[in-house]
Design a protein around this motif. Sequence first.
Motif, PDB file in Angstrom:
ATOM      1  N   ALA A 210       0.827  -1.212   0.000  1.00 51.78           N
ATOM      2  CA  ALA A 210       0.000   0.000   0.000  1.00 51.78           C
ATOM      3  C   ALA A 210       0.859   1.258   0.000  1.00 51.78           C
ATOM      4  CB  ALA A 210      -0.933  -0.014   1.205  1.00 51.78           C
ATOM      5  N   MET A 211       1.915   1.263   0.789  1.00 50.91           N
ATOM      6  CA  MET A 211       2.751   2.461   0.878  1.00 50.91           C
ATOM      7  C   MET A 211       3.602   2.631  -0.380  1.00 50.91           C
ATOM      8  SD  MET A 211       3.798   2.650   4.867  1.00 50.91           S
ATOM      9  CE  MET A 211       4.136   4.401   4.706  1.00 50.91           C
ATOM     10  N   SER A 212       4.027   1.527  -0.973  1.00 51.77           N
ATOM     11  CA  SER A 212       4.780   1.639  -2.215  1.00 51.77           C
ATOM     12  C   SER A 212       3.911   2.209  -3.328  1.00 51.77           C
ATOM     13  CB  SER A 212       5.319   0.260  -2.612  1.00 51.77           C
ATOM     14  OG  SER A 212       6.063   0.329  -3.811  1.00 51.77           O
ATOM     15  N   ALA A 213       2.692   1.689  -3.465  1.00 45.92           N
ATOM     16  CA  ALA A 213       1.771   2.223  -4.467  1.00 45.92           C
ATOM     17  C   ALA A 213       1.420   3.670  -4.171  1.00 45.92           C
ATOM     18  CB  ALA A 213       0.502   1.373  -4.508  1.00 45.92           C
ATOM     19  N   GLY A 214       1.261   4.009  -2.897  1.00 46.19           N
ATOM     20  CA  GLY A 214       0.944   5.377  -2.531  1.00 46.19           C
ATOM     21  C   GLY A 214       2.052   6.350  -2.884  1.00 46.19           C
ATOM     22  N   ALA A 215       3.313   5.927  -2.709  1.00 44.68           N
ATOM     23  CA  ALA A 215       4.434   6.809  -3.029  1.00 44.68           C
ATOM     24  C   ALA A 215       4.472   7.131  -4.519  1.00 44.68           C
ATOM     25  CB  ALA A 215       5.741   6.154  -2.591  1.00 44.68           C
ATOM     26  N   ILE A 216       4.290   6.107  -5.349  1.00 40.41           N
ATOM     27  CA  ILE A 216       4.307   6.341  -6.797  1.00 40.41           C
ATOM     28  C   ILE A 216       3.114   7.188  -7.228  1.00 40.41           C
ATOM     29  CG2 ILE A 216       4.117   5.197  -9.045  1.00 40.41           C
ATOM     30  CD1 ILE A 216       5.715   2.884  -7.901  1.00 40.41           C
ATOM     31  N   THR A 217       1.945   6.876  -6.683  1.00 41.92           N
ATOM     32  CA  THR A 217       0.743   7.624  -7.059  1.00 41.92           C
ATOM     33  C   THR A 217       0.830   9.077  -6.616  1.00 41.92           C
ATOM     34  OG1 THR A 217      -0.536   5.584  -6.796  1.00 41.92           O
ATOM     35  CG2 THR A 217      -1.769   7.631  -6.916  1.00 41.92           C
ATOM     36  N   THR A 218       1.482   9.335  -5.510  1.00 42.08           N
ATOM     37  CA  THR A 218       1.661  10.712  -5.052  1.00 42.08           C
ATOM     38  C   THR A 218       2.442  11.531  -6.067  1.00 42.08           C
ATOM     39  OG1 THR A 218       1.588  10.061  -2.714  1.00 42.08           O
ATOM     40  CG2 THR A 218       2.662  12.152  -3.246  1.00 42.08           C
ATOM     41  N   VAL A 219       3.503  10.944  -6.596  1.00 42.41           N
ATOM     42  CA  VAL A 219       4.287  11.654  -7.609  1.00 42.41           C
ATOM     43  C   VAL A 219       3.429  11.934  -8.840  1.00 42.41           C
ATOM     44  CG1 VAL A 219       6.268  11.478  -9.150  1.00 42.41           C
ATOM     45  CG2 VAL A 219       6.452  10.675  -6.783  1.00 42.41           C
ATOM     46  N   VAL A 220       2.655  10.960  -9.269  1.00 42.24           N
ATOM     47  CA  VAL A 220       1.795  11.141 -10.450  1.00 42.24           C
ATOM     48  C   VAL A 220       0.768  12.243 -10.201  1.00 42.24           C
ATOM     49  CG1 VAL A 220       0.089  10.028 -11.933  1.00 42.24           C
ATOM     50  CG2 VAL A 220       2.120   8.750 -11.187  1.00 42.24           C
ATOM     51  N   ALA A 221       0.064  12.153  -9.056  1.00 39.76           N
ATOM     52  CA  ALA A 221      -0.999  13.121  -8.773  1.00 39.76           C
ATOM     53  C   ALA A 221      -0.441  14.526  -8.585  1.00 39.76           C
ATOM     54  CB  ALA A 221      -1.760  12.683  -7.524  1.00 39.76           C
ATOM     55  N   SER A 222       0.663  14.652  -7.884  1.00 39.90           N
ATOM     56  CA  SER A 222       1.241  15.973  -7.654  1.00 39.90           C
ATOM     57  C   SER A 222       1.696  16.613  -8.958  1.00 39.90           C
ATOM     58  CB  SER A 222       2.415  15.851  -6.678  1.00 39.90           C
ATOM     59  OG  SER A 222       2.998  17.113  -6.426  1.00 39.90           O
ATOM     60  N   SER A 223       2.314  15.830  -9.814  1.00 35.70           N
ATOM     61  CA  SER A 223       2.788  16.368 -11.080  1.00 35.70           C
ATOM     62  C   SER A 223       1.630  16.804 -11.974  1.00 35.70           C
ATOM     63  CB  SER A 223       3.636  15.312 -11.797  1.00 35.70           C
ATOM     64  OG  SER A 223       4.100  15.791 -13.039  1.00 35.70           O
ATOM     65  N   LEU A 224       0.542  16.040 -11.977  1.00 32.31           N
ATOM     66  CA  LEU A 224      -0.606  16.381 -12.818  1.00 32.31           C
ATOM     67  C   LEU A 224      -1.353  17.596 -12.303  1.00 32.31           C
ATOM     68  CD1 LEU A 224      -2.062  12.840 -13.621  1.00 32.31           C
ATOM     69  CD2 LEU A 224      -0.758  14.339 -15.148  1.00 32.31           C
ATOM     70  N   LEU A 225      -1.367  17.793 -10.990  1.00 34.31           N
ATOM     71  CA  LEU A 225      -2.147  18.888 -10.408  1.00 34.31           C
ATOM     72  C   LEU A 225      -1.415  20.220 -10.452  1.00 34.31           C
ATOM     73  CD1 LEU A 225      -3.797  17.131  -7.331  1.00 34.31           C
ATOM     74  CD2 LEU A 225      -4.909  17.909  -9.419  1.00 34.31           C
ATOM     75  N   GLU A 226      -0.091  20.190 -10.531  1.00 31.65           N
ATOM     76  CA  GLU A 226       0.659  21.441 -10.609  1.00 31.65           C
ATOM     77  C   GLU A 226       0.725  21.890 -12.069  1.00 31.65           C
ATOM     78  OE1 GLU A 226       1.708  23.214  -8.089  1.00 31.65           O
ATOM     79  OE2 GLU A 226       0.931  21.717  -6.659  1.00 31.65           O
ATOM     80  N   ARG A 227       0.541  23.180 -12.289  1.00 26.83           N
ATOM     81  CA  ARG A 227       0.450  23.702 -13.654  1.00 26.83           C
ATOM     82  C   ARG A 227       1.729  23.465 -14.449  1.00 26.83           C
ATOM     83  NH1 ARG A 227      -2.505  29.600 -12.678  1.00 26.83           N
ATOM     84  NH2 ARG A 227      -4.486  28.751 -11.880  1.00 26.83           N
ATOM     85  N   ASP A 228       2.879  23.594 -13.798  1.00 25.83           N
ATOM     86  CA  ASP A 228       4.138  23.425 -14.513  1.00 25.83           C
ATOM     87  C   ASP A 228       4.638  21.983 -14.480  1.00 25.83           C
ATOM     88  OD1 ASP A 228       4.684  23.318 -11.850  1.00 25.83           O
ATOM     89  OD2 ASP A 228       6.122  24.967 -11.816  1.00 25.83           O
ATOM     90  N   GLY A 229       3.853  21.087 -13.891  1.00 27.16           N
ATOM     91  CA  GLY A 229       4.234  19.687 -13.847  1.00 27.16           C
ATOM     92  C   GLY A 229       5.276  19.347 -12.812  1.00 27.16           C
TER      93      GLY A 229
END
Length: 475
Positions: A266-285
């Motif tokens: 769960a924590m491994s998947a969460g770490a990767i998903t955090t990077v994906v979600a944060s990059s998509l939500l920030e305007r400059d990626g």
Amino acid sequence: MRVRSQRLHMLCYTMMAVPSSTYPRHLLPLFLGLFQGALLLFFALFVIYEEPSAQAEDTNLVAKQVYRTFPFFQDIQVMLVVGLGLLLTFLPRYGFSALTHNFLLLNFSMQWALVLQGLLHHFHHGQIHLDLHKLLISEFAAVTVLISVGAILGRASPCQLLIMATCEIPSYLASEWVIVTCLGVLDVGGTITIHVFSCYFGLGVSKALFKATQQPLHPKKTPTTSSDLMSLVGTLILWVFWPSFVAVLCQPGDAQHRAILNTLLAMSAGAITTVVASSLLERDGKLSPGHLQNGSLAGGVAIGVVADMAMPPVAALALGSLSAVVCVLGFRFLTALLRRKLALHDQCGIHNLHGLPGILGAAASVAAVLVASEDTSGSQPSQLSPAGGNGSEVVQGRWGGRQALCQAAGLAVAIGASLLAGLLTGAALGLPCLARPPERLCFDDSLYFKIQDQAESPGPDSSAEEGALALKEQV
């Protein structure tokens, strides 16, 4: 002499501008001294260690229990003292206070929980027998305080934090007794009993203490590169040791093995998903440090309630990913919305890291027990839980519907009881005698610590109050 006179004049002027309650000379040492003195007397009268057994079998059993538990216990100590302490240092001028207050509250709350749990559950024939397991259970109770404090970090005095801990520990014990003992909720990793309860207790305290005041962004709240880096180091430490926190109270064997694996997934998947979600939500990626510091841990919060249940590995991965997405979305949108609509201050974002993933985990536990069948519900019963109750006991047969209702009821009790207790505690913390710092002096170590470099040369950007505090050490 003229310069010294001007400094004294400025100091006196500032002291007149700041309420006298900001400088309670002896309130903190008096409170802690009385507490520790009373605890010494209590231990001297009532607390003893277990008598050593003369039988080799009993001695070997105790040795096995110590060898099995103490490595987990040490991992949790590192989590709470180092990992969580560093996680709170994202405020650039509040690092000393964040680390020290976290350490102080851990020790204070653990001792207070030892007393209360001993009197409620382990007081027999006028004595309380102390062992490593009771100490571990008390430390889990102390975790609720460390999480709740995040809602008001930097804006409360040490005395207010200690009073908050004094009120929260008995509230937690009562809530845990209802959830685990009366309702029979399965929560081996403390998702409901610890994370959800502590989150909404802290939010209740924040709402009552700061009422409906809308305040602009404090200039000292903006993280710096170095403070964010230290906080991220704390995240990494918590991430590494989190499986021990979830699995320590599982029944040794298959259940504990499964809890460790599910937590890691769960924590491994969460770490990767955090990077994906944060990059998509920030305007400059680009990545947000705040998202990484919290979203990477969200999977560990959510998985605790189902960690020892029989479920496929993909379920742990999915739950970790969903919890990370919920956490990042909370930081990106919900925190500002709650501040704007409800005037709810959540300094560390505990609602995003502990509240939302905790609710998601509770919902996952409802689904898990509903789909469990006689063939897949054979997880080993865990006789211990973070709250010291019945643990995760999976009963063979058609029990899913009733247990699902219990899980949902446990979540409702945790949220309702914690909010009510938090609101009452927050109202009590507003008493002037507890020396709440003025808003202009919040988020600053110099109010509580002797900072040598600031005392020698207060910078040009320092406010009058900060300069006066620095001059006070010179005069």
